[in-house]
Design an enzyme around this catalytic site. Structure first.
Site, mmCIF file in Angstrom:
data_model
loop_
_atom_site.group_PDB
_atom_site.id
_atom_site.type_symbol
_atom_site.label_atom_id
_atom_site.label_comp_id
_atom_site.label_asym_id
_atom_site.label_seq_id
_atom_site.Cartn_x
_atom_site.Cartn_y
_atom_site.Cartn_z
ATOM 1 N N GLY A 83 2.446 -4.979 10.449
ATOM 2 C CA GLY A 83 2.213 -3.986 9.414
ATOM 3 C C GLY A 83 3.162 -2.816 9.558
ATOM 4 C CG PHE A 84 2.924 0.449 6.784
ATOM 5 C CD1 PHE A 84 4.059 0.589 6.006
ATOM 6 C CD2 PHE A 84 1.729 0.127 6.164
ATOM 7 C CE1 PHE A 84 4.015 0.409 4.632
ATOM 8 C CE2 PHE A 84 1.668 -0.055 4.798
ATOM 9 C CZ PHE A 84 2.813 0.084 4.023
ATOM 10 C CD GLU A 120 -4.815 4.773 -5.092
ATOM 11 O OE1 GLU A 120 -4.015 5.707 -4.930
ATOM 12 O OE2 GLU A 120 -4.789 3.731 -4.409
#
Length: 416
Positions: A14-15, A172
């Site tokens: 991941g990041f 969102e």
């Protein structure tokens, strides 16, 4: 014969894991990145795959391609079963194992149902591409079934979507669902999709708790304008195929989505070290595991408090900065230098509410509305990996904005 270069194993692509791998790409070390997927996922836009705004390939990039220029790095597709800190070994699900000199655990989080795992099949969560595609199918099938339904009560139940959790993902996702309802009203004959009911349910006192009160108020106003209901201080006590229970109150819905609660990856439980209530590893100031200066935990899997005693937020920037710091500390250790404490530099936070509406807090500068929305768009395009993905996403968003049509058609597949 010379001594082999130290071996650094990074669990998670991941990041945080990628940030660590990139920081080590020219270092005199051997690096192995282990992940159960062969792609890096841009999770901040995962909800747009779930709502058919983007395609899976728009937000996913092969880890091997990302690290193709790092000649000292190899990538393994594997599931990690346990970590043996004492013997510096990682055991994989297939029975193989990997030894290491230094370890960076960047396994991220999984969703939690707070002791009610039986709710999972009825209220799916959003963490992976597979989750996004399953949720997208569930959303689209709800509209299709409502189109065939002749009973008004059952039809309205199918057009009701409940999102349990009022964090950025829930807000969102709710805003995007409201856009779908508005944009597809001309495509159906027996239903008016504008009657779609979308409810965000938050157990805490407020949605978007990490944002300033003024920005929360702006978000509530934006959600109200697109007819999204917000229920705060409301705890879900039961979930079934027909909706949820909110204490004594029953709320019928055709689709329930889980956007609340995260827990550290289960792999942290195999370390045999102190964890916090969410399963995160209580790390030292340099992100190392107490008693194991060669092993680091970064991102969402680490319990690390800032100078004010607050847990670091579960955002990409924390993981990326933590990954780079762990890599630098490993190189300092190899060179015989002492480590340094990790200091997080907050670059701000943002959340999009709907078409032309967002909230942003960037280094103390707080704003909302169209300017925040544009800032959100450009920031996420810039952070995407790969020119192709940036271009495709930019075109998709421009198409959706100017034509009020989604570039990804609302298509689902069902066995007959």
């Amino acid at each position: 014969m010379g001594r082999m270069a130290p071996h650094v194993v990074i669990i998670g692509g991941g990041f945080g894991g990628l940030s660590a791998a990139k920081a080590l790409r020219r270092a005199p070390v051997r690096v192995t990145v282990v992940d159960r997927h062969n792609h890096h996922l841009f999770q901040p836009l995962l909800y747009q795959v779930a709502t058919a705004t983007l395609s899976p390939g728009d937000i996913a990039s092969p880890i091997r391609w990302i690290l193709r220029h790092a000649r000292n790095t190899r990538v393994w597709l594997a599931n990690v079963r346990t970590i043996d800190l004492a013997n510096h070994r990682i055991m994989l699900q297939d029975g193989m194992s990997i030894g290491y000199d230094y370890l960076i655990l960047a396994a991220g989080t999984s969703h939690t149902y707070f002791g009610h795992d039986e709710w999972g099949p009825k209220a799916p969560a959003l963490k992976t591409l597979e989750d996004a595609l399953a949720i997208r199918r569930r959303i689209l099938v709800a509209f299709e079934e409502a189109e065939r339904e002749t009973d008004p009560v059952r039809q309205q139940r199918l057009l009701t979507f409940l999102l349990v959790g009022g964090g950025p993902t829930g807000v969102e996702l709710a805003g995007t669902l409201a856009e779908i309802a508005r944009q597809t009203r001309a495509e159906f004959r027996n239903i008016d999709t504008r009657t779609t009911r979308i409810v965000v349910i938050e157990a805490g006192p407020t949605i978007l708790p990490s944002f300033a009160p003024a920005l929360r108020d702006a978000a509530r106003r934006s959600l109200s304008r697109i007819h999204v209901e917000v229920r705060e201080n409301t705890r879900v006590t039961a979930v079934d195929d027909g909706g949820v229970m909110l204490g004594a109150e029953r709320l019928e819905a055709g689709t329930v989505l889980w956007t609340a609660g995260v827990a550290a990856s289960p792999i942290t439980a195999t370390l045999g070290v102190p964890l916090d209530r969410a399963g995160r590893v209580i790390v030292e100031r340099d992100l190392s595991i107490p008693g194991h200066p060669e092993a680091f935990v970064i991102g969402d899997a680490a319990a690390f408090l800032d100078a004010d005693g607050h847990q670091m937020p579960g955002v990409a920037q924390v993981a990326m900065q933590g990954g780079a710091h762990a890599a630098r500390t490993i190189l300092r250790r190899i060179g015989g230098e002492p480590g340094q404490p990790f200091v997080y530099h907050d670059r701000g936070s943002m959340a999009i509410i709907g078409r032309g509406s967002a909230i942003a807090d960037i280094r103390g500068v707080r704003f909302s509305g169209p300017i925040a929305w544009l800032a959100w768009l450009f920031l996420h395009i810039f952070e995407l990996i790969g020119f192709r993905n940036r271009l495709v996403v930019m075109i998709a968003w421009a198409t959706a904005y100017f034509t009020r049509q989604r570039s990804v058609r609302l298509i689902t597949y069902q066995d007959h």
